[in-house]
Design a protein around this motif. Structure first.
Motif, PDB file in Angstrom:
ATOM      1  N   ARG A 131       0.842  -1.193   0.000  1.00 27.04           N
ATOM      2  CA  ARG A 131       0.000   0.000   0.000  1.00 27.04           C
ATOM      3  C   ARG A 131       0.884   1.253   0.000  1.00 27.04           C
ATOM      4  O   ARG A 131       2.041   1.198   0.426  1.00 27.04           O
ATOM      5  N   PRO A 132       0.351   2.381  -0.411  1.00 32.60           N
ATOM      6  CA  PRO A 132       1.178   3.598  -0.487  1.00 32.60           C
ATOM      7  C   PRO A 132       1.596   4.168   0.860  1.00 32.60           C
ATOM      8  O   PRO A 132       2.469   5.040   0.912  1.00 32.60           O
ATOM      9  N   ASP A 133       0.999   3.695   1.956  1.00 37.97           N
ATOM     10  CA  ASP A 133       1.316   4.253   3.272  1.00 37.97           C
ATOM     11  C   ASP A 133       2.227   3.349   4.102  1.00 37.97           C
ATOM     12  O   ASP A 133       2.306   3.486   5.321  1.00 37.97           O
ATOM     13  N   THR A 134       2.953   2.439   3.438  1.00 33.25           N
ATOM     14  CA  THR A 134       3.726   1.438   4.184  1.00 33.25           C
ATOM     15  C   THR A 134       5.201   1.796   4.365  1.00 33.25           C
ATOM     16  O   THR A 134       5.983   0.978   4.851  1.00 33.25           O
ATOM     17  N   ILE A 135       5.634   2.994   3.961  1.00 33.01           N
ATOM     18  CA  ILE A 135       7.043   3.373   4.154  1.00 33.01           C
ATOM     19  C   ILE A 135       7.119   4.695   4.934  1.00 33.01           C
ATOM     20  O   ILE A 135       7.739   5.660   4.489  1.00 33.01           O
ATOM     21  N   PRO A 136       6.518   4.748   6.132  1.00 30.53           N
ATOM     22  CA  PRO A 136       6.456   6.015   6.883  1.00 30.53           C
ATOM     23  C   PRO A 136       7.808   6.544   7.326  1.00 30.53           C
ATOM     24  O   PRO A 136       7.958   7.742   7.564  1.00 30.53           O
ATOM     25  N   LEU A 137       8.823   5.672   7.460  1.00 34.90           N
ATOM     26  CA  LEU A 137      10.136   6.125   7.918  1.00 34.90           C
ATOM     27  C   LEU A 137      11.002   6.658   6.781  1.00 34.90           C
ATOM     28  O   LEU A 137      12.003   7.346   7.027  1.00 34.90           O
ATOM     29  N   ALA A 138      10.624   6.354   5.561  1.00 33.48           N
ATOM     30  CA  ALA A 138      11.448   6.738   4.412  1.00 33.48           C
ATOM     31  C   ALA A 138      11.638   8.248   4.267  1.00 33.48           C
ATOM     32  O   ALA A 138      12.751   8.696   3.959  1.00 33.48           O
ATOM     33  N   PRO A 139      10.604   9.066   4.447  1.00 31.12           N
ATOM     34  CA  PRO A 139      10.798  10.519   4.271  1.00 31.12           C
ATOM     35  C   PRO A 139      11.873  11.107   5.178  1.00 31.12           C
ATOM     36  O   PRO A 139      12.719  11.888   4.727  1.00 31.12           O
ATOM     37  N   ALA A 140      11.878  10.727   6.450  1.00 29.15           N
ATOM     38  CA  ALA A 140      12.862  11.272   7.387  1.00 29.15           C
ATOM     39  C   ALA A 140      14.268  10.795   7.028  1.00 29.15           C
ATOM     40  O   ALA A 140      15.240  11.564   7.128  1.00 29.15           O
ATOM     41  N   ARG A 141      14.401   9.548   6.630  1.00 29.42           N
ATOM     42  CA  ARG A 141      15.715   9.025   6.252  1.00 29.42           C
ATOM     43  C   ARG A 141      16.252   9.719   5.014  1.00 29.42           C
ATOM     44  O   ARG A 141      17.432  10.047   4.924  1.00 29.42           O
ATOM     45  N   LEU A 142      15.363   9.949   4.060  1.00 26.96           N
ATOM     46  CA  LEU A 142      15.774  10.644   2.843  1.00 26.96           C
ATOM     47  C   LEU A 142      16.166  12.081   3.159  1.00 26.96           C
ATOM     48  O   LEU A 142      17.177  12.588   2.646  1.00 26.96           O
TER      49      LEU A 142
ATOM     50  N   ARG B  69       7.731  14.634  -3.439  1.00 24.82           N
ATOM     51  CA  ARG B  69       7.071  13.569  -4.208  1.00 24.82           C
ATOM     52  C   ARG B  69       7.729  12.220  -3.981  1.00 24.82           C
ATOM     53  O   ARG B  69       7.072  11.181  -3.975  1.00 24.82           O
ATOM     54  N   ARG B  70       9.050  12.218  -3.807  1.00 21.40           N
ATOM     55  CA  ARG B  70       9.781  10.969  -3.635  1.00 21.40           C
ATOM     56  C   ARG B  70       9.467  10.317  -2.286  1.00 21.40           C
ATOM     57  O   ARG B  70       9.474   9.094  -2.155  1.00 21.40           O
ATOM     58  N   ALA B  71       9.215  11.127  -1.284  1.00 19.62           N
ATOM     59  CA  ALA B  71       9.059  10.616   0.077  1.00 19.62           C
ATOM     60  C   ALA B  71       7.763   9.853   0.293  1.00 19.62           C
ATOM     61  O   ALA B  71       7.699   8.981   1.160  1.00 19.62           O
ATOM     62  N   ALA B  72       6.728  10.152  -0.469  1.00 18.34           N
ATOM     63  CA  ALA B  72       5.436   9.510  -0.236  1.00 18.34           C
ATOM     64  C   ALA B  72       4.720   9.258  -1.564  1.00 18.34           C
ATOM     65  O   ALA B  72       4.450  10.200  -2.308  1.00 18.34           O
TER      66      ALA B  72
ATOM     67  N   THR C 126      13.544   6.139 -12.969  1.00 22.71           N
ATOM     68  CA  THR C 126      13.763   7.539 -13.307  1.00 22.71           C
ATOM     69  C   THR C 126      12.759   8.479 -12.635  1.00 22.71           C
ATOM     70  O   THR C 126      13.023   9.671 -12.518  1.00 22.71           O
ATOM     71  N   ALA C 127      11.615   7.976 -12.199  1.00 27.21           N
ATOM     72  CA  ALA C 127      10.616   8.812 -11.526  1.00 27.21           C
ATOM     73  C   ALA C 127      10.942   8.889 -10.030  1.00 27.21           C
ATOM     74  O   ALA C 127      11.690   8.062  -9.501  1.00 27.21           O
ATOM     75  N   PRO C 128      10.402   9.893  -9.323  1.00 26.06           N
ATOM     76  CA  PRO C 128      10.677  10.030  -7.884  1.00 26.06           C
ATOM     77  C   PRO C 128       9.902   9.012  -7.049  1.00 26.06           C
ATOM     78  O   PRO C 128       8.964   9.342  -6.320  1.00 26.06           O
ATOM     79  N   VAL C 129      10.299   7.750  -7.176  1.00 27.51           N
ATOM     80  CA  VAL C 129       9.675   6.654  -6.438  1.00 27.51           C
ATOM     81  C   VAL C 129      10.761   5.919  -5.662  1.00 27.51           C
ATOM     82  O   VAL C 129      11.818   5.602  -6.210  1.00 27.51           O
ATOM     83  N   MET C 130      10.521   5.642  -4.394  1.00 24.37           N
ATOM     84  CA  MET C 130      11.492   4.929  -3.565  1.00 24.37           C
ATOM     85  C   MET C 130      11.230   3.429  -3.672  1.00 24.37           C
ATOM     86  O   MET C 130      10.573   2.816  -2.824  1.00 24.37           O
ATOM     87  N   GLU C 131      11.754   2.846  -4.751  1.00 26.38           N
ATOM     88  CA  GLU C 131      11.454   1.452  -5.065  1.00 26.38           C
ATOM     89  C   GLU C 131      11.932   0.480  -3.988  1.00 26.38           C
ATOM     90  O   GLU C 131      11.247  -0.504  -3.680  1.00 26.38           O
ATOM     91  N   LYS C 132      13.098   0.742  -3.424  1.00 24.58           N
ATOM     92  CA  LYS C 132      13.661  -0.235  -2.480  1.00 24.58           C
ATOM     93  C   LYS C 132      12.856  -0.330  -1.181  1.00 24.58           C
ATOM     94  O   LYS C 132      12.536  -1.449  -0.746  1.00 24.58           O
ATOM     95  N   PRO C 133      12.491   0.793  -0.546  1.00 23.82           N
ATOM     96  CA  PRO C 133      11.614   0.669   0.628  1.00 23.82           C
ATOM     97  C   PRO C 133      10.262   0.041   0.286  1.00 23.82           C
ATOM     98  O   PRO C 133       9.727  -0.734   1.089  1.00 23.82           O
ATOM     99  N   LEU C 134       9.723   0.355  -0.883  1.00 24.98           N
ATOM    100  CA  LEU C 134       8.446  -0.245  -1.285  1.00 24.98           C
ATOM    101  C   LEU C 134       8.595  -1.746  -1.505  1.00 24.98           C
ATOM    102  O   LEU C 134       7.711  -2.527  -1.144  1.00 24.98           O
ATOM    103  N   ALA C 135       9.718  -2.162  -2.101  1.00 27.51           N
ATOM    104  CA  ALA C 135       9.948  -3.589  -2.318  1.00 27.51           C
ATOM    105  C   ALA C 135      10.081  -4.321  -0.984  1.00 27.51           C
ATOM    106  O   ALA C 135       9.607  -5.457  -0.834  1.00 27.51           O
ATOM    107  N   GLU C 136      10.729  -3.683  -0.011  1.00 26.30           N
ATOM    108  CA  GLU C 136      10.836  -4.282   1.325  1.00 26.30           C
ATOM    109  C   GLU C 136       9.467  -4.390   1.974  1.00 26.30           C
ATOM    110  O   GLU C 136       9.119  -5.431   2.554  1.00 26.30           O
ATOM    111  N   ALA C 137       8.664  -3.331   1.844  1.00 26.19           N
ATOM    112  CA  ALA C 137       7.314  -3.352   2.417  1.00 26.19           C
ATOM    113  C   ALA C 137       6.444  -4.406   1.758  1.00 26.19           C
ATOM    114  O   ALA C 137       5.555  -4.987   2.400  1.00 26.19           O
TER     115      ALA C 137
END
Length: 387
Positions: A30-41, A62-65, A139-150
């Motif tokens: 789901r799109p809300d499953t990487i809540p820690l990513a924004p602060a780390r980025l 845009r990349r953070a969420a 190439t788009a502002p998507v954090m693929e690795k945290p999403l793949a982990e989630a």
């Protein structure tokens, strides 16, 4: 409009089409499953560890969420493609007359390979379930690795890349954002334990701590993203790596479970496995574009590429490469000329270097190249004094 297809049937369709398209794994989050990513980025950017990659800061919000990038998204399908090599890519470092190109770049550009296939799968989702979709590949502002982990495809290892129990560290990632409501998969847990093989393998100490990367010290950044001269402190550590670096990936013990990728699916390039430095030094712009047509290498341009090859030539200790390096002292690019100076300072005897410097400095108009000459000569003098 959503059609009558069940969630289970839609998931089966996605998995079937993903397999048909050559993807090794697929999962949903789901799109809300990487809540820690924004602060780390934000911390990464705040500390300047991204170097000159200004686009990361420009797309921070845009990349953070995912929901900021596309508010309508309800589910994210994460797909992984295996690009694992059939051998340890670090073995090529023992052949200094050859160029080491990162494994991923020995194939056709993965953005092109994956995006078309993702669009096909996304089209099937819309055709069967209605709604809307968006496809993203790196190439788009998507954090693929945290999403793949989630989504449970793996976990971000201490080298900050995704690690899979089935495919080790060798996965390309892509995502399909959809308005369809799909049941999410369980996230993966961190299985690195006390291992630090990837951290210890880095030639330039680019990891200030586990799970943290200083891109400014990373060979992949230095040879790909960095547009100017490569800092002197890293040149000898680069060895013969002319595009990217696989050391931290190749060192991961989980690779023992990985399977070699199908070269046909990736459109592998045999001519990029171990090219000769002498041949790459001779590339002009037209020849560079022809050789790397359809390759991610093409994106850095001929001048930066030849800069990298010159670093490898200087590290080769092969006097036969001195002549092709010497020819590049008259190259139109100051970046190339300056790096040629450094390479020659490693390949020529003291007397030959000094004589060449006297002639070259009379014709040199670039302050940066002049500085390279003075630095090279000063280093040689210091070594002679210590001898």
């Amino acid at each position: 409009m959503r059609t009558s297809i069940s969630d289970k049937a839609l998931r089966q369709l996605i998995e079937r089409e993903a397999t048909r398209a050559g993807f090794a794994a697929v999962a949903v989050t789901r799109p809300d499953t990487i809540p820690l990513a924004p602060a780390r980025l934000a911390q990464f950017l705040g500390e300047g560890l991204h170097g000159s990659m200004a686009w990361m800061a420009e797309t921070l919000e845009r990349r953070a969420a995912p929901s900021v990038l596309w508010p309508e998204v309800r589910s994210i399908v994460v797909l992984a493609m295996n690009y694992g090599p059939g051998e340890d890519p670090r073995e090529l470092q023992a052949r200094p007359d050859r160029a080491a190109i990162s494994v991923y770049a020995r194939n056709r550009d993965y953005h092109d390979v994956m995006k078309g296939r993702l669009k096909e799968i996304a089209g099937k989702i819309v055709a069967r379930a209605g709604g809307d979709v968006k496809v993203f590949v790196d190439t788009a502002p998507v954090m693929e690795k945290p999403l793949a982990e989630a989504a449970g495809l793996g976990w971000q290892g201490k080298h900050t890349n995704l690690v899979s129990r089935e495919f080790g560290s060798w996965l390309f990632l892509g995502t399909i954002f959809t308005t369809a409501e799909l049941a999410p998969d369980a996230p993966e847990i961190d299985r690195c334990g006390s291992c630090r093989a990837c951290l210890d393998a880095c030639p330039t100490d680019a990891f200030p701590a586990p799970y943290r990367l200083d891109a400014r010290r990373c060979i992949s950044y230095l040879t790909i993203e960095n547009k100017g001269p490569i800092p002197h402190e890293f040149r000898d550590k680069i060895g013969n790596r002319i595009y990217g670096c696989d050391d931290c990936l190749a060192a991961c013990p989980w690779n023992k479970f990985a399977r070699a990728a199908s070269e046909a699916k990736l459109a592998a390039r045999d001519d990029l496995r171990e090219p000769r430095l002498a041949e790459l030094l001779a590339l002009d712009d037209a020849a560079f574009r022809t050789l790397f047509s359809g390759s991610p290498v093409k994106r850095i341009g001929r001048d930066r590429f030849v800069r990298n090859v010159l670093i490898a030539a200087g590290n080769s200790a092969d006097p036969a490469l001195a002549e092709p390096c010497r020819a590049l002292l008259s190259d139109p690019s100051p970046l190339v000329r300056g790096t040629a100076v450094w390479a020659l300072s490693r390949l020529l005897p003291e007397a030959a270097l000094s004589a060449l410097a006297q002639r070259a400095l009379k014709a040199e108009s670039s302050a940066d190249v002049v500085a390279e000459w003075h630095t090279a000569l000063a280093i040689r003098e210091a070594k002679q004094a210590q001898a």
